[in-house]
Design a protein around this motif. Sequence first.
Motif, mmCIF file in Angstrom:
data_model
loop_
_atom_site.group_PDB
_atom_site.id
_atom_site.type_symbol
_atom_site.label_atom_id
_atom_site.label_comp_id
_atom_site.label_asym_id
_atom_site.label_seq_id
_atom_site.Cartn_x
_atom_site.Cartn_y
_atom_site.Cartn_z
ATOM 1 N N LEU A 1 0.623 5.741 4.794
ATOM 2 C CA LEU A 1 0.857 5.107 3.494
ATOM 3 C C LEU A 1 0.640 6.148 2.392
ATOM 4 O O LEU A 1 -0.414 6.232 1.783
ATOM 5 C CB LEU A 1 -0.082 3.903 3.326
ATOM 6 C CG LEU A 1 0.068 2.864 4.457
ATOM 7 C CD1 LEU A 1 -1.021 1.814 4.366
ATOM 8 C CD2 LEU A 1 1.435 2.208 4.420
ATOM 9 N N ALA B 1 1.359 6.551 -0.506
ATOM 10 C CA ALA B 1 1.126 6.218 -1.911
ATOM 11 C C ALA B 1 -0.350 6.225 -2.265
ATOM 12 O O ALA B 1 -0.706 6.163 -3.436
ATOM 13 C CB ALA B 1 1.727 4.852 -2.225
ATOM 14 N N ARG B 2 -1.221 6.275 -1.240
ATOM 15 C CA ARG B 2 -2.669 6.295 -1.532
ATOM 16 C C ARG B 2 -3.178 7.691 -1.179
ATOM 17 O O ARG B 2 -3.361 8.005 0.009
ATOM 18 C CB ARG B 2 -3.411 5.240 -0.704
ATOM 19 C CG ARG B 2 -2.831 3.858 -0.791
ATOM 20 C CD ARG B 2 -2.835 3.301 -2.189
ATOM 21 N NE ARG B 2 -1.582 2.583 -2.439
ATOM 22 C CZ ARG B 2 -1.189 2.152 -3.626
ATOM 23 N NH1 ARG B 2 -1.925 2.369 -4.697
ATOM 24 N NH2 ARG B 2 -0.052 1.523 -3.764
ATOM 25 N N ILE C 1 6.821 9.625 -10.865
ATOM 26 C CA ILE C 1 6.129 10.185 -9.704
ATOM 27 C C ILE C 1 7.113 10.781 -8.688
ATOM 28 O O ILE C 1 7.087 10.423 -7.513
ATOM 29 C CB ILE C 1 5.223 9.139 -9.023
ATOM 30 C CG1 ILE C 1 4.622 8.189 -10.043
ATOM 31 C CG2 ILE C 1 4.100 9.822 -8.250
ATOM 32 C CD1 ILE C 1 3.775 7.097 -9.415
ATOM 33 N N TYR D 1 -8.182 2.336 -4.007
ATOM 34 C CA TYR D 1 -8.517 2.605 -5.404
ATOM 35 C C TYR D 1 -7.779 3.838 -5.933
ATOM 36 O O TYR D 1 -7.587 3.990 -7.127
ATOM 37 C CB TYR D 1 -10.036 2.794 -5.489
ATOM 38 C CG TYR D 1 -10.582 3.045 -6.862
ATOM 39 C CD1 TYR D 1 -10.361 2.128 -7.890
ATOM 40 C CD2 TYR D 1 -11.327 4.182 -7.137
ATOM 41 C CE1 TYR D 1 -10.868 2.347 -9.152
ATOM 42 C CE2 TYR D 1 -11.842 4.411 -8.396
ATOM 43 C CZ TYR D 1 -11.604 3.491 -9.398
ATOM 44 O OH TYR D 1 -12.104 3.715 -10.639
ATOM 45 N N ALA E 1 0.824 -1.210 0.000
ATOM 46 C CA ALA E 1 0.000 0.000 0.000
ATOM 47 C C ALA E 1 0.854 1.254 0.000
ATOM 48 O O ALA E 1 0.422 2.300 -0.452
ATOM 49 C CB ALA E 1 -0.916 -0.003 1.223
ATOM 50 N N SER E 2 2.083 1.132 0.482
ATOM 51 C CA SER E 2 2.919 2.330 0.620
ATOM 52 C C SER E 2 3.660 2.670 -0.666
ATOM 53 O O SER E 2 4.237 3.736 -0.779
ATOM 54 C CB SER E 2 3.936 2.128 1.743
ATOM 55 O OG SER E 2 4.990 1.315 1.273
ATOM 56 N N CYS E 3 3.674 1.753 -1.630
ATOM 57 C CA CYS E 3 4.505 1.951 -2.820
ATOM 58 C C CYS E 3 3.728 2.712 -3.894
ATOM 59 O O CYS E 3 2.736 2.207 -4.413
ATOM 60 C CB CYS E 3 4.966 0.613 -3.357
ATOM 61 S SG CYS E 3 5.920 0.808 -4.883
ATOM 62 N N PRO E 4 4.167 3.900 -4.244
ATOM 63 C CA PRO E 4 3.433 4.656 -5.268
ATOM 64 C C PRO E 4 3.519 3.989 -6.638
ATOM 65 O O PRO E 4 2.758 4.324 -7.540
ATOM 66 C CB PRO E 4 4.156 6.010 -5.306
ATOM 67 C CG PRO E 4 5.127 6.018 -4.191
ATOM 68 C CD PRO E 4 5.342 4.619 -3.753
ATOM 69 N N HIS F 1 -4.536 6.303 -6.481
ATOM 70 C CA HIS F 1 -3.091 6.123 -6.614
ATOM 71 C C HIS F 1 -2.479 7.309 -7.341
ATOM 72 O O HIS F 1 -3.172 8.192 -7.832
ATOM 73 C CB HIS F 1 -2.779 4.820 -7.333
ATOM 74 C CG HIS F 1 -3.532 4.648 -8.604
ATOM 75 N ND1 HIS F 1 -3.099 5.176 -9.783
ATOM 76 C CD2 HIS F 1 -4.715 4.043 -8.877
ATOM 77 C CE1 HIS F 1 -3.961 4.896 -10.726
ATOM 78 N NE2 HIS F 1 -4.965 4.208 -10.209
ATOM 79 N N TRP F 2 -1.164 7.276 -7.458
ATOM 80 C CA TRP F 2 -0.440 8.408 -8.027
ATOM 81 C C TRP F 2 -0.286 8.306 -9.526
ATOM 82 O O TRP F 2 -0.089 9.304 -10.191
ATOM 83 C CB TRP F 2 0.952 8.494 -7.411
ATOM 84 C CG TRP F 2 0.950 9.088 -6.052
ATOM 85 C CD1 TRP F 2 0.668 8.448 -4.887
ATOM 86 C CD2 TRP F 2 1.232 10.444 -5.699
ATOM 87 N NE1 TRP F 2 0.766 9.308 -3.832
ATOM 88 C CE2 TRP F 2 1.116 10.543 -4.308
ATOM 89 C CE3 TRP F 2 1.582 11.579 -6.433
ATOM 90 C CZ2 TRP F 2 1.337 11.731 -3.623
ATOM 91 C CZ3 TRP F 2 1.807 12.763 -5.758
ATOM 92 C CH2 TRP F 2 1.685 12.839 -4.364
ATOM 93 N N TRP G 1 -5.686 8.525 1.643
ATOM 94 C CA TRP G 1 -5.303 8.329 3.043
ATOM 95 C C TRP G 1 -4.293 9.369 3.493
ATOM 96 O O TRP G 1 -3.986 9.489 4.669
ATOM 97 C CB TRP G 1 -4.661 6.939 3.229
ATOM 98 C CG TRP G 1 -5.573 5.804 2.935
ATOM 99 C CD1 TRP G 1 -6.922 5.836 2.872
ATOM 100 C CD2 TRP G 1 -5.186 4.463 2.648
ATOM 101 N NE1 TRP G 1 -7.407 4.595 2.574
ATOM 102 C CE2 TRP G 1 -6.369 3.732 2.432
ATOM 103 C CE3 TRP G 1 -3.962 3.788 2.573
ATOM 104 C CZ2 TRP G 1 -6.364 2.366 2.124
ATOM 105 C CZ3 TRP G 1 -3.949 2.444 2.274
ATOM 106 C CH2 TRP G 1 -5.145 1.740 2.049
#
Lengths: 179, 314, 729
Positions: B170, B172-173, A166, B306, A99-102, B308-309, B176
């Motif tokens: 986190l 990356a989301r 990113i 759902y 979840a932490s990985c963009p 994301h970047w 959040w």
Amino acid sequence: MARFGMVIDTKKCVGCMDCVVACKTENDVPEAFNRDWIVQDVRGKNPDLHMEIRTERCNHCDNPPCVYCCPTGASHVHDLGGIVLVTHDLCIGCKACLASCPYDARFIHPEGYADKCTFCVHRVERGLDPACVSVCPTHCMYFGDLDDPNSQVSKLLASRKNHSLIPEAGTKPQMFYLV
Amino acid sequence: MNEYTTTRHNELVDPSLHIWGWEIPVYLFIGGLVAGMMIITGYFIFKGKYKDKACVCRSLPLLGMIILSAGMFALFLDLEHKLYTWRLYLTFKATSPMSWGAWILIVVYPTMIASFLVNVPEYFSRKFPWMVGISEKLQQHKYAVKNIGVVNMLLGGLLGIYTGVLLSALGARPLWNSSMLWLLFLVSGLSAASAFVHMVAKRVEERELLAKADNGFLILEIFVIGLFIIGMLTSTKVHIQSALVLLSGLYAPAFWVFVLGIGIVIPLILQLLAVNHKIKHTPIAPIMVIVGGLVLRFVIVYAGQYTHWVDAAF
Amino acid sequence: MNPLSRRKFLKISGATIAAAAAVGTISKAIETSDAAKQKGIQKIPTFCDICFWKCGAIAYLRNGKLWKVEGNPLDPLSRGRLCPRGTGGIGAHYDPDRLRSPLIRTQERGEEMWKEVTWDEALGYIADKMQKIKSQYGAESMALFSHGIGVNFLKHTLKAYGAINFAAPSFAQCRGPRDVGFKLTYGEDVSSPERTDIKNSQCLVLIGSHLGENMHNTQAQEFADAVQNDASIIVVDPRFSVAASKAKYYLPIKPGTDLALLLAWMNVIVSENLYDKEYVEKYGFGFEQFKAEILSYTPEWAYPETGIEPKLIRATAREMARYKPATLIHPGRHVTWYGDDAQRSRAIALLNALMGSWGRKGGFYYPVNMDVPGYPYPAYPTPAKEKVDNPNKKYPFAHEAITTGIREATLTGNPYPIKGWFVYATNLLQALPNEDITKQAIQNLDLMVVVDVIPSEIAGWADVVLPESVYLERYDDINVEWFRDSFVALRQPVVESPHEQKPNWWIAKKLAEKLGFGNYYPWKDVEEYINHRITAAGLSFDELKKNGIILGANQPNYFDEGVPAEFPTPSGKIEFFSLQLQQAGFDPVPKYKRPAGGPAGSFRLLYGRAPVHSFSRTQSNRILSDAMPENEVWLNANIAERYGLKSGEYIKLKNQDGVVSNKVKVKVTERIRQDCIYMVHGFGHTAKGLKHAFGKGASDSQLLTRFETDPLMGGTGMNVNFVTIEMEG
């Protein structure tokens, strides 16, 4: 200390997936999982189109959120060139790192642990390039020490326009794409 | 048009992240609920209400432990490498909210046991008379009991905050990635706990108090949600798009109907009427609050995964 | 915003379950028979067979188990790097769906009902039938269809038997028109590997040739070299291919009108005097007549045909001329498109001639090879009949046998009946257009044998299926390549075959013995055969085994380096005006004919290659199918919007003759014109034995019910089919 990174010449990459296939055989990556993959990024309207083709994988970030969020220390930064690795039997499979990985570069290996590109650390330790780099038929991939100004990767980055993925996520990715 | 194709097809990751199913939202909800229960218990103990035989703080610690254990079991179910779970307790990782959580949970249990022992519920005092002895001894030390109340409130707060920080760390989301999330989950946990206690409390004064408290928490929650959304909408493109996932996108129905409508606005109106004695207290409002709190966790966890970047193209 | 629908969620969970079930490391799928399990890493050189390019490779064994395949750095073809198919080659060995033992049909042809038999039974059955065919119809009535180097020994056996009708789809369904067009112009064809000097070209023109997606290793590598060297790249394609994304000029041409563009280009170059005058004067024949004709094809004339603006036609023509002679107008490979293909290829040859690129650096080099004598076999029997595929030289310029001609003879019995087919390593049902005709022809046979590694569609129609060892498990004939550099390469076994599979040399030798032609196999085994040839060439078999490659001496590749400028045409020159075409009743200078359009609301069906698959042969290779499990239909974004289609949704295609495809995913894209759709060839398998690939994607071949035959050489133009979109409930 070395800081390993990859430079991809997107002008030369044809997206053939040799890197993807080589990773599979070199690292016994299970069927239906990818440690690396190809992205085609198309912009414009027919016929005025621009397409960048990229081979993507874990960015082995200098500021790795996956390492920070790991509760057990399974995800860690290797002494050799800052490669980000996962120690399988420390991993509990909590998926925070996914979840932490963009870049969505991680997945859960069927055996339960988080898995991803290792920059083929087992090869790098022996002075070889990662498998993906070593097989690329278009020679569009370069691997080396970003801290060494005389390395091929540093020279390429110094001489050609490039971007990372990113960067605004603040992870300091170590994969660079020449345009 | 921006055409973006990838050959990646990783399970749980593609086409968009879906690593966490029902287990994590349930766990996060329960964490918040129990956190609220601990704070309420701690408050009553601190205020000396535990002396009242009918005080809800006598039964809450045990209920809390049972509920929290169920939540932890859900968390355990989510782990993919279950045999290695013990690895959590061989280390402490200061940068990992998960690690904080693991250790918080470790200290939460003794704290709840302590509050349980302050005035052991009657069923237990009948079955295990030795427990009464402990309660009596404890109660002789007023200061210790007060501290048990303080520690309960403190750890309850930490537990509630951690459930939000877990997600907001986190980065990356985008959804959040808000500094309001800990507050949202804490307030939501408090309101759910108030609603829950409101239902189980035997004393009318306690019920009145908690209904009023709940109204306060619900009003606060509206503000926190508002700030959370405004924060997103005034941030980068990906954050704006992730806020829109809640406001007008895929998760808008659940967000507007369940989280805001059923979870906050309607029960708030009902309870405002009830505390002003326009209508009778019923379990309807508290149940709505609890359901709303649960749905909130589901919506935040699912919608967050759902978002994301990558090109913000979702 | 594109909400993730509930359906999509369900699909994800479904896929998750399927993936979980399918999980398991590929190399764990089968444990190979491990006679000698060695510890550590072993490296064995060989050459690849996932496509026919024959790249030098090194196979790695880890603790006696096949681990990976890499390029052989000594090999001039691979230059030490394989393409993804070669890298995924181990998947062929581990493929759980591969053929395991000889099979004899028990039910109707095509029902794929078999009994497993011994090799002795299978070969006995075949020999018996072949003897009957010979006595009843003559040995000429046994035909052979093949692909790749692996057929050499089988061909030898059939020649000993007296067969003469051997054909490969690589001619009439692929590169034939190109080779004919070039032969008519230069007297020599482009051959394979193509003699294109891509790496040195300064201007590379690709007409429908999608290098990079088409991963013929050397070409793809040299294409990247050209990109690196900032070569000016011009791509003509209805689809914005990968190559187009590297191009300076992209010309989204209306399908079927390439010849008009070529004529207009030549018009600009001739009328603006941009051609290589010295070269044309020295080597050209009939230039004045050519010039007189070409002057009428102005860019303005070509514009309504091609959809390419005159100023772009002029700009690109001038760009080509700027870099001459290092300007390479690539002749392509699979060029059987519209039935005018040999003439279009001739136009490409002529445009190259104007650039002076043939025999010049950056154009077409002269390939060289090593002198390795063949094995001294007894003479083959003299045939009593002519070959069957091209009666009365109906296609006067076909210089190789025409597969579809043999199919026609099998169907009609004219000029004489064909009663037996040997099919080696080519999935004829997907290689030849109109699979119904192929099936009808097969029903006229007394014997139908398929030798292959996987249970392909064509194997399903065989009477006897013979399982061959995959290339990593066998010796093949040595490869004495014609290339930029001369070399000889060895394919040698790396691992044992896991089941009853046998190498082709063994099958061919045993069959010859069964037929009573044991005397044609004076050697004991293939090692003895190779050793004999290699020793006769003055080379060392041990060295070849150790390195996989023996390089020959450097030889010149260009006129400048001393290659004599000889053109084996009737005039001995480059024929701008072809008298032999004129005499045969064809256009001596290519003429454009507008292609027929399709029914209203239909799209022209175009097909091509993906870098990770070879034809229809690799979809059950787990490693390669993992990289690309199914194909997609490319649909222009505007069209997709009209149909309300989004990427990833499934549709079916229906062609002009009512044939409906399997369901196939849509790829909504700006990268294709609105009048055509595109799909990668080789998917939509219907063979039951291909469990993994079965039903994945759609088969373009199935929809190719129509074809235009090239009057010069009998090639089958297949881009003449039109499809409509059928929505999937």
